[in-house]
Write a protein that holds these residues in place. Structure first.
Motif, short mmCIF file in Angstrom:
data_model
loop_
_atom_site.label_atom_id
_atom_site.label_comp_id
_atom_site.label_asym_id
_atom_site.label_seq_id
_atom_site.Cartn_x
_atom_site.Cartn_y
_atom_site.Cartn_z
N THR A 1 -28.47 -56.04 91.22
CA THR A 1 -28.30 -54.68 90.69
C THR A 1 -26.99 -54.03 91.11
OG1 THR A 1 -29.50 -53.81 92.61
CG2 THR A 1 -30.80 -54.34 90.64
N ASP A 2 -26.29 -54.58 92.10
CA ASP A 2 -25.03 -53.98 92.55
C ASP A 2 -23.95 -54.14 91.48
OD1 ASP A 2 -26.20 -53.38 94.96
OD2 ASP A 2 -25.50 -55.23 95.94
N PRO A 3 -23.07 -53.14 91.32
CA PRO A 3 -21.91 -53.33 90.44
C PRO A 3 -21.08 -54.52 90.94
CG PRO A 3 -22.15 -51.03 91.08
CD PRO A 3 -23.09 -51.80 91.94
N ILE A 4 -20.72 -55.39 90.04
CA ILE A 4 -19.99 -56.60 90.43
C ILE A 4 -18.49 -56.31 90.44
CG2 ILE A 4 -19.47 -58.99 89.85
CD1 ILE A 4 -22.29 -58.50 90.92
N THR A 5 -17.88 -56.54 91.57
CA THR A 5 -16.43 -56.45 91.73
C THR A 5 -15.95 -57.74 92.38
OG1 THR A 5 -16.58 -55.50 93.95
CG2 THR A 5 -16.60 -53.94 92.09
N ALA A 6 -14.65 -57.94 92.41
CA ALA A 6 -14.11 -59.12 93.08
C ALA A 6 -14.49 -59.14 94.55
CB ALA A 6 -12.59 -59.16 92.92
N ARG A 7 -14.55 -57.95 95.18
CA ARG A 7 -14.93 -57.91 96.59
C ARG A 7 -16.38 -58.38 96.76
NH1 ARG A 7 -14.09 -53.05 100.95
NH2 ARG A 7 -11.96 -53.40 100.29
N VAL A 8 -17.27 -57.94 95.88
CA VAL A 8 -18.66 -58.37 95.94
C VAL A 8 -18.76 -59.88 95.75
CG1 VAL A 8 -20.90 -58.25 94.76
CG2 VAL A 8 -19.62 -56.16 95.22
N VAL A 9 -17.99 -60.41 94.81
CA VAL A 9 -18.00 -61.86 94.59
C VAL A 9 -17.53 -62.59 95.85
CG1 VAL A 9 -17.03 -63.76 93.23
CG2 VAL A 9 -17.65 -61.60 92.11
N GLY A 10 -16.48 -62.08 96.49
CA GLY A 10 -15.99 -62.69 97.72
C GLY A 10 -17.03 -62.65 98.82
N GLU A 11 -17.72 -61.52 98.94
CA GLU A 11 -18.75 -61.39 99.97
C GLU A 11 -19.89 -62.36 99.71
OE1 GLU A 11 -19.68 -57.28 99.63
OE2 GLU A 11 -18.00 -56.61 100.92
N ARG A 12 -20.29 -62.48 98.46
CA ARG A 12 -21.38 -63.40 98.13
C ARG A 12 -20.96 -64.85 98.35
NH1 ARG A 12 -24.64 -60.82 92.91
NH2 ARG A 12 -25.00 -58.76 93.87
N ALA A 13 -19.71 -65.16 98.03
CA ALA A 13 -19.22 -66.52 98.27
C ALA A 13 -19.26 -66.85 99.75
CB ALA A 13 -17.80 -66.66 97.73
N ALA A 14 -18.85 -65.90 100.59
CA ALA A 14 -18.87 -66.11 102.04
C ALA A 14 -20.28 -66.30 102.57
CB ALA A 14 -18.18 -64.94 102.74
N GLU A 15 -21.27 -65.72 101.86
CA GLU A 15 -22.67 -65.83 102.27
C GLU A 15 -23.34 -67.09 101.72
OE1 GLU A 15 -24.18 -62.20 100.73
OE2 GLU A 15 -23.29 -60.95 102.33
N GLY A 16 -22.59 -67.88 100.95
CA GLY A 16 -23.14 -69.14 100.45
C GLY A 16 -23.59 -69.15 99.01
#
Length: 324
Positions: free
Chosen positions: A217-232
């Motif tokens: 549900t969070d707005p998707i931004t490049a920062r969110v993508v980076g954070e999710r990538a770091a989390e696996g």
């Protein structure tokens, strides 16, 4: 006579009290700094950019900021960094995105120079970014470098033989608009440009397309993508890896053509630099340049000050001839 033709007296050239202003006219915010001859920031200010109003309104805001910082003190020079393709000699905007109203063709240096009573100079914002990083940032003192900004779009700039090289039409170094990276349409009207893989906007879009209902549900931004990538998150990691591989390929193309060995990367996408930088390095190491020389890859060190300090450095160079 344009503002870039103002003559500067010998006394002003030698004055240790010389003051220089640097301005970054962005699509959302206009920032300004006041610096001494060593590019030490003495004061700073910012305001919303009236990008949808007119070129006159944008330059008026920039002038108000600089005048407030100077507070009646004479300025030795003013530098401006602005988005788009610019004519750095004539000091006007050649091409601007549709985010700006009345900006294409606008004579920035003439209007702002007359307002402030100081010689005024214009650069593309990515060129100013690179000038800032070469002067006082992550690659201070470099004689040659490629600068890349990964933000809403992808920008590039070149520093060759100790000076900025913007090309005869002001578009040298535009790494973001080299084709052959994907099949996606680019915001510039072309197709398959590096920007379609590596801009913040493209990273967010590609993640949403691949993740679908799993994007949350969070707005998707490049920062969110980076954070999710770091989390696996494997989808996010794949999108970031594609962006990194594209950036690395763009770097290798530039290195192969110009034999530069230093690269500095800035922009909002570098919030994920721990992961993104590692992925770019891995891709570079898997395909070393033909020269065999290692590529020095650095994250920008000046943050939001890079464009304003680079603009002030341009004004300082033109006035005092202090390299770079």
């Amino acid at each position: 006579m344009s503002s870039t033709d103002h003559l500067v007296s010998g006394d002003q050239r030698a004055s240790p009290d010389a003051l220089f202003a640097g301005v970054d006219i962005g699509g959302t915010t206009t920032q300004a700094v006041l610096c001494d001859a060593d590019l030490t920031v003495l004061a700073r200010a910012d305001a919303a950019t009236p990008a949808r109003v007119s070129g006159e309104a944008m330059v008026r805001v920039a002038g108000d900021l600089v005048a407030g910082l100077a507070d009646g003190r004479p300025l030795s020079g003013v530098g401006v960094g602005a988005a788009g393709v610019v004519d750095a000699v004539e000091g006007r905007i050649l091409v601007a995105s549709d985010s700006f109203t009345g900006w294409s063709g606008f004579p920035v240096t003439r209007i702002l120079g007359d307002r402030l009573g100081a010689p005024t100079y214009l650069d593309n914002d990515v060129n100013a970014f690179l000038r800032g990083e070469v002067n006082t940032g992550a690659i201070a003192g470099a004689s040659e470098a490629l600068g890349i900004t990964l933000g809403t779009g992808v920008g590039g700039a070149l520093w060759l033989d100790g000076r900025l090289w913007d090309g005869p039409r002001g578009a040298a170094g535009e790494i973001g608009h080299i084709p052959g990276f994907s099949d996606d349409p680019c915001t510039c009207g072309g197709r398959g440009h590096l920007e379609t893989l590596a801009s913040g906007r493209s990273i967010a879009r590609r993640y949403e397309e691949r993740a679908g209902a799993f994007s949350g549900t969070d707005p998707i931004t490049a920062r969110v993508v980076g954070e999710r990538a770091a989390e696996g998150d494997l989808v996010a990691l794949g999108v970031l890896a594609d962006a990194a591989a594209g950036v690395a390929r763009g770097i290798l193309i530039t290195v192969g053509l110009l034999d530069v060995a230093t690269v500095v990367v800035g922009g909002g996408v570098t919030h994920s630099w721990d992961l993104l930088g590692r992925l770019i390095r891995e891709s570079l190491e898997s395909q070393p340049p033909v020269s065999g020389a290692p590529i020095r890859l650095e994250r920008a060190g000046l943050g939001a000050d890079a464009v304003t300090l680079g603009s002030a450095a341009r004004a300082r160079f033109e006035t005092l001839r202090v390299a770079p």
